[in-house]
Design an enzyme around this catalytic site. Structure first.
Site, PDB file in Angstrom:
ATOM      1  NE  ARG A   1      -1.821  -2.330   3.130  1.00 30.58           N
ATOM      2  CZ  ARG A   1      -2.352  -2.767   4.566  1.00 30.58           C
ATOM      3  NH1 ARG A   1      -4.013  -1.976   5.339  1.00 30.58           N
ATOM      4  NH2 ARG A   1      -2.396  -3.293   4.858  1.00 30.58           N
TER       5      ARG A   1
ATOM      6  CG  ASP B   1       2.476  -2.545   9.735  1.00 36.36           C
ATOM      7  OD1 ASP B   1       2.736  -3.000  11.587  1.00 36.36           O
ATOM      8  OD2 ASP B   1       2.184  -2.312   9.114  1.00 36.36           O
TER       9      ASP B   1
ATOM     10  N   GLY C   1      -7.824  -5.501  12.592  1.00 33.54           N
ATOM     11  CA  GLY C   1      -8.792  -6.547  12.900  1.00 33.54           C
ATOM     12  C   GLY C   1      -9.712  -6.036  14.387  1.00 33.54           C
TER      13      GLY C   1
ATOM     14  NE  ARG D   1      29.223  22.354   1.155  1.00 34.51           N
ATOM     15  CZ  ARG D   1      30.242  22.417   0.310  1.00 34.51           C
ATOM     16  NH1 ARG D   1      30.477  23.446  -0.313  1.00 34.51           N
ATOM     17  NH2 ARG D   1      31.075  21.119   0.190  1.00 34.51           N
TER      18      ARG D   1
ATOM     19  CG  ASN E   1      36.054  43.123   8.691  1.00 34.71           C
ATOM     20  OD1 ASN E   1      35.775  42.578   7.793  1.00 34.71           O
ATOM     21  ND2 ASN E   1      36.281  44.054   9.496  1.00 34.71           N
TER      22      ASN E   1
ATOM     23  CB  SER F   1      35.492  44.377  -0.947  1.00 31.20           C
ATOM     24  OG  SER F   1      34.640  45.215   0.041  1.00 31.20           O
TER      25      SER F   1
HETATM   26  C1  UD1 Z   1      -2.102  -6.674  11.253  1.00 31.58           C
HETATM   27  C2  UD1 Z   1      -2.391  -7.546  11.832  1.00 31.58           C
HETATM   28  C3  UD1 Z   1      -5.116  -6.102  12.414  1.00 31.58           C
HETATM   29  C4  UD1 Z   1      -4.241  -5.688  13.296  1.00 31.58           C
HETATM   30  C5  UD1 Z   1      -3.327  -4.460  12.333  1.00 31.58           C
HETATM   31  C6  UD1 Z   1      -2.439  -3.810  13.358  1.00 31.58           C
HETATM   32  C7  UD1 Z   1      -3.015  -9.955  11.190  1.00 31.58           C
HETATM   33  C8  UD1 Z   1      -3.885 -11.259  10.333  1.00 31.58           C
HETATM   34  N1  UD1 Z   1      -3.308  -8.943  11.385  1.00 31.58           N
HETATM   35  O1  UD1 Z   1      -3.277  -5.906  10.149  1.00 31.58           O
HETATM   36  O2  UD1 Z   1      -5.376  -7.666  13.358  1.00 31.58           O
HETATM   37  O3  UD1 Z   1      -5.399  -4.434  13.814  1.00 31.58           O
HETATM   38  O4  UD1 Z   1      -1.363  -5.512  11.954  1.00 31.58           O
HETATM   39  O5  UD1 Z   1      -1.316  -2.936  12.643  1.00 31.58           O
HETATM   40  O6  UD1 Z   1      -2.252  -9.602  12.165  1.00 31.58           O
HETATM   41  N2  UD1 Z   1       4.569  -9.539   8.692  1.00 31.58           N
HETATM   42  C9  UD1 Z   1       5.647 -10.806   7.849  1.00 31.58           C
HETATM   43  N3  UD1 Z   1       5.879 -11.190   7.159  1.00 31.58           N
HETATM   44  C10 UD1 Z   1       4.014 -11.441   7.028  1.00 31.58           C
HETATM   45  C11 UD1 Z   1       3.090 -10.949   7.170  1.00 31.58           C
HETATM   46  C12 UD1 Z   1       3.173  -9.493   7.857  1.00 31.58           C
HETATM   47  O7  UD1 Z   1       6.509 -10.137   8.291  1.00 31.58           O
HETATM   48  O8  UD1 Z   1       3.710 -12.638   6.148  1.00 31.58           O
HETATM   49  C13 UD1 Z   1       5.099  -8.454   8.452  1.00 31.58           C
HETATM   50  C14 UD1 Z   1       4.271  -6.839   8.278  1.00 31.58           C
HETATM   51  O9  UD1 Z   1       6.169  -6.623   7.557  1.00 31.58           O
HETATM   52  C15 UD1 Z   1       3.932  -6.046   9.356  1.00 31.58           C
HETATM   53  C16 UD1 Z   1       3.362  -6.363  10.358  1.00 31.58           C
HETATM   54  O10 UD1 Z   1       3.713  -8.237  10.261  1.00 31.58           O
HETATM   55  O11 UD1 Z   1       4.898  -4.880   9.803  1.00 31.58           O
HETATM   56  C17 UD1 Z   1       1.375  -6.099   9.924  1.00 31.58           C
HETATM   57  O12 UD1 Z   1       1.747  -6.753   8.514  1.00 31.58           O
HETATM   58  P1  UD1 Z   1       0.337  -6.099   7.623  1.00 31.58           P
HETATM   59  O13 UD1 Z   1       0.224  -6.835   7.079  1.00 31.58           O
HETATM   60  O14 UD1 Z   1       0.866  -4.857   7.883  1.00 31.58           O
HETATM   61  O15 UD1 Z   1      -1.042  -6.107   8.942  1.00 31.58           O
HETATM   62  P2  UD1 Z   1      -1.955  -5.775   8.678  1.00 31.58           P
HETATM   63  O16 UD1 Z   1      -3.277  -6.221   7.221  1.00 31.58           O
HETATM   64  O17 UD1 Z   1      -2.251  -4.179   8.776  1.00 31.58           O
HETATM   65 CA    CA Z   2      -0.026  -3.630   9.277  1.00 37.21          CA
END
Ligand code: UD1
Ligand code: CA
Length: 454
Positions: free
Chosen positions: A15, A102, A137, A331, A375, A403
């Site tokens: 996204r 994230d 979620g 700098r 100066n 100058s």
């Molecule tokens: C996830 C949660 C959701 C919550 C939201 C909050 C799950 C299934 N859902 O959704 O309940 O409300 O975060 O922000 O967990 N990642 C991995 N490996 C994978 C998939 C994801 O390491 O296979 C990591 C991503 O890099 C990210 C984090 O897990 O940092 C969450 O993944 P993301 O796809 O953003 O989940 P959301 O849809 O936000």
């Molecule tokens: Ca997320």
């Protein structure tokens, strides 16, 4: 109870529409992931594991300064699958705190509350009541208000989507439990993924209390999935920084218009005007005043110094009672000693100005060693570059540079020397003497101004 932290960072972040793995997106001068690691490290865990993935092979390289263990999740099969990759080295009787790479703005006390829940033998989860929970979620509770599980938005019924308590991601629990439950998690859902939040229902089934810590601020739990959320997180961070500065007694002309992308340390009675940006490590002494639209990166500035509007300072050491700007550029590797003045449209690079020296207008000082009380007249330039190499200019104490002088380096101007305006100095200018290097003025006899021919 000893505990380890697992940070999920393997997702690509579709996204974001970016070539950069999402967790490397910049936030407040570092990356999303660094914010999470920084906060987690404050809890003093046994170890921090980062699960990284396909899109971000170079993650361990880019962030090799972090005190963490890297765990590869070769295929992104979901957050539950991701956690499973990190569990093998973690002992059964230890607790695990799972964080999402994230979700960068969580505070230490919030994470401590989760860790304490796990220490009590519970599955502690972090939830938040959100005005707009779209994308998150949703927490499912029974009639008695006990947490029963989480349903992802994509799997939720319209009725469930109306619930406004969101799962924010982080959770903490005993490693042995987590290992057992994750083995049972299935991918029979809209995204065909192994969801971490599915362990909540499994905990309840196993008779383990799922306790919800409800975050008291919505901003703390913001997940960053797109540019809009990234900008929102930046705003939150900016406000937090401004708030901290105000609490420490710094005057901010407008707390909404300052950006601190790193660490800003201020003495007493510092005043900062609007639209200033501070990057890296910046230290301001007592009573320093910073005018509007000033950018300062990695500088140390002494007491009572004033930086006027629209100046840019980078990697410089600046003394006390110095005046800089407006419109000055300092700098890296520059040192301005006490009571120096660097005025408008003056650029200083890798140069030292001794105490009380002044370059007030329209100059370039590069690779120069300037003594005290010198100066530098308007328009003076050090010609430090011969097209291949850089050379030094040395100017002794008390010299007066007229100058529009060009100082062709390598060159030395002795102490107390005076240089006549407009000179091109290519040889040593002796101490206490006047050196002039320009053609003498002539008046050409009989010369007539040309006239228009047609
Ligand atoms: C996830 C949660 C959701 C919550 C939201 C909050 C799950 C299934 N859902 O959704 O309940 O409300 O975060 O922000 O967990 N990642 C991995 N490996 C994978 C998939 C994801 O390491 O296979 C990591 C991503 O890099 C990210 C984090 O897990 O940092 C969450 O993944 P993301 O796809 O953003 O989940 P959301 O849809 O936000
Ligand atoms: Ca997320």
């Amino acid at each position: 109870m000893p505990f380890s932290v697992v940070i999920l960072a393997a997702g690509q972040g579709k996204r974001m529409h970016s070539d950069l793995p999402k967790v490397l997106q910049p936030l407040g001068g570092s990356t999303l992931l660094e914010h999470v690691v920084h906060t987690a490290a404050k809890l003093k865990p046994e170890a921090i594991y980062i699960v990284y993935g396909h899109g971000g092979e170079h993650l361990p390289n880019v962030l090799k300064h972090l005190p963490v263990q890297w765990v590869l999740q070769a295929e992104q099969l979901g957050t539950g699958h991701a956690v499973m990759q990190a569990l093998p080295p973690i002992r059964d009787e230890h607790d695990v705190l799972v964080l999402y790479g994230d979700v960068p703005l969580l505070r230490v006390p919030t994470l401590q509350a989760l860790v304490m829940g796990a220490a009590r033998g519970e599955l502690a989860i972090l939830t938040a009541k959100l005005a707009n929970p779209t994308g998150y979620g949703r927490i499912l509770r029974d009639a008695a208000g006990e947490v029963q599980g989480v349903v992802e938005e994509k799997d939720a019924t319209p009725e469930q989507r109306r619930l406004n308590e969101a799962s924010t991601g982080p959770l903490a629990v005993r490693a042995s439990h987590l290992r057992g439950w994750l083995k049972q998690v299935q991918n029979h859902n809209a995204q065909k993924e192994y969801y971490l939040p599915d362990v909540i229902a499994l905990a309840v089934k196993a008779g383990v209390l799922a306790s919800a810590i409800v975050a008291d601020s919505e901003e703390e739990v913001t997940g960053v999935n797109d540019r809009r959320q990234l900008a929102a997180a930046e705003r939150v961070l900016r406000r937090r920084m401004a708030e901290t500065l105000l609490q420490h007694g710094v005057t901010l002309r407008d707390p909404e218009r300052i950006d601190v992308r790193g660490e800003l340390e201020c003495g007493r009675d510092v005043v900062i005007d609007i639209n200033c940006i501070f990057e890296g490590a910046v230290k301001l002494g007592h009573r320093v005043r910073i005018g509007p639209n000033v950018v300062i990166r990695d500088c140390e500035i002494g007491d009572d110094t004033q930086v006027f509007a629209n100046s840019v300072l980078d990697g410089a050491q600046i003394g006390v009672r110095v005046c800089i700007g407006p419109f000055a550029r300092i700098r890296p590797e520059s040192q301005l000693a006490d009571e120096t003045h660097v005025g408008n449209f003056v650029e200083v690079k890798k140069s030292r100005l001794g105490r009380g020296s002044k370059a007030n207008h329209l100059s370039y000082l590069g690779d120069a060693e300037v003594g005290r009380e010198v100066n530098i007249g308007a328009g003076t330039i050090t010609c430090n570059y011969d097209g291949v190499n850089k050379h030094r200019t040395v100017i002794g104490d008390g010299a007066f540079i007229g100058s529009n002088t060009s100082l062709v380096a390598p060159v030395t101007v002795g102490p107390g020397a005076t240089i006549g305006a407009g000179s091109v100095i290519t040889k040593e200018a002796p101490a206490d003497a006047l050196s002039v290097a320009r053609a003498e003025q002539q008046t050409v006899a009989g010369w007539k101004r040309p006239k228009k021919t047609s």
